[in-house]
Design an enzyme around this catalytic site. Sequence first.
Site, short mmCIF file in Angstrom:
data_model
loop_
_atom_site.label_atom_id
_atom_site.label_comp_id
_atom_site.label_asym_id
_atom_site.label_seq_id
_atom_site.Cartn_x
_atom_site.Cartn_y
_atom_site.Cartn_z
N ASP A 1 -29.35 10.88 7.99
CA ASP A 1 -30.04 12.15 8.29
C ASP A 1 -31.27 12.34 7.38
OD1 ASP A 1 -30.42 14.40 9.82
OD2 ASP A 1 -28.84 15.60 8.89
N ASP A 2 -31.06 12.87 6.17
CA ASP A 2 -32.16 13.13 5.24
C ASP A 2 -31.74 12.63 3.86
OD1 ASP A 2 -33.98 14.94 6.99
OD2 ASP A 2 -31.98 15.80 7.22
N GLU B 1 -24.26 21.08 15.35
CA GLU B 1 -24.27 20.91 13.89
C GLU B 1 -23.86 22.26 13.30
OE1 GLU B 1 -28.18 20.28 12.18
OE2 GLU B 1 -27.37 19.55 10.28
N HIS C 1 -34.40 11.18 9.55
CA HIS C 1 -35.71 11.86 9.62
C HIS C 1 -36.57 11.25 8.53
CE1 HIS C 1 -34.02 15.20 12.14
NE2 HIS C 1 -32.92 14.82 11.52
N HIS D 1 -30.38 17.42 18.57
CA HIS D 1 -29.40 17.87 17.59
C HIS D 1 -28.60 18.98 18.29
CE1 HIS D 1 -31.86 15.72 14.74
NE2 HIS D 1 -31.19 16.17 13.69
N HIS E 1 -30.02 7.94 13.15
CA HIS E 1 -30.31 9.35 12.86
C HIS E 1 -30.83 9.45 11.44
CE1 HIS E 1 -28.72 13.81 13.11
NE2 HIS E 1 -29.86 13.73 12.44
N1 HPA Z 1 -30.72 19.39 11.54
C1 HPA Z 1 -31.76 19.98 12.14
N2 HPA Z 1 -33.01 19.69 11.83
C2 HPA Z 1 -33.25 18.77 10.89
C3 HPA Z 1 -32.22 18.12 10.27
C4 HPA Z 1 -30.88 18.45 10.61
O1 HPA Z 1 -29.87 17.92 10.10
N3 HPA Z 1 -32.79 17.26 9.39
C5 HPA Z 1 -34.13 17.39 9.52
N4 HPA Z 1 -34.42 18.29 10.43
ZN ZN Z 2 -30.94 15.33 11.76
#
Ligand code: HPA
Ligand code: ZN
Length: 316
Positions: A276-277, A198, A17, A195, A15
């Site tokens: 994630d990011d 969250e 991006h 996703h 996971h």
């Molecule tokens: N959630 C939803 N969209 C996203 C995320 C996330 O954590 N990171 C990049 N796009």
């Molecule tokens: Zn994500």
Amino acid sequence: MNHLNSINNPKAELHIHLEGSLEPQMILNLAKRNNIQIKYSSLAEFAKAYQFKNLQEFLDLYYLGMSVLKTENDYFDLTYAYLTRAHQDNVTHSEMFFDPQAHLERGVSLDIMMSGLWRAIVQAKADYGINGSLIPCFLRHLSENNALSVFDDLMNYRDKIIGIGLDSSELGNPPAKFKNLFNLARKEQLKLLAHAGEEGPVSYVWDALDILGVDRIDHGNAILSDQALIKRIATDKITLTMCPLSNRCLQVVPDLSKHQAIELLNHDVCVTINSDDPAYFGGYINQNYVELATALNLTDAEINKLIENSLTAKFV
Ligand code: HPA
Ligand code: ZN
């Protein structure tokens, strides 16, 4: 605590991006290279801006950051830099998300994106032995019709993608909105991800499973509040790709001692740890392991289980 040995074991990242690995320094460099004006002109300004109360506040900056990506070389540099960094954390497989619609909207063609991403994957495999795969995600704040048209064009690159995902603003954009898209992708034998849970409710996780038929759930923090759902996810061996530092930054959890990963792991859920990011949330994959291990006082057995899960749950 001496968990650093096990944390450094070979692992998969499931996971991430790619656009979320765009470091502020690279945003500045690419803005200059491409002659693009951006709102922030120094690392200090980025650091000040990168404080988020929720998912949407992050997404606004995430889309702004990626607006400096224009050429095939830019997509190469982004992907190669991430794979280089992941290799340092002993990642042997990475199944990487990207957001085609966010680039198409700015006039960048699929051809430019895909050539740059793919060239970096080939180069990083040759240089480090790391295995990279691509999963385009669809933006859930856009219409299903838009997704369907982009999906159609993406099928020209069918051999270069392993699945599709669903990301962006969760609340108000339930999985059911993309039922036709996921049915088409299933016919193409693509892996299916979304996703869910969250910021959104458990009903979105149920719908991702029952309506979209996903193979993995990205995040899934909300699941812990629903015993029946935990049982379903454990029984069907649905992997959760959880992201502790992301959850703390976007205030999905107040702090890492409240993170759901280990309780779910103890309910026999296949939990994995991911970044994630990482350029936005303060750390790459090993940092996610280190901070979670510290906050929850994880045992080596728990860390090894999380790592082992990542290797069992990878699609490739
Ligand atoms: N959630 C939803 N969209 C996203 C995320 C996330 O954590 N990171 C990049 N796009
Ligand atoms: Zn994500």
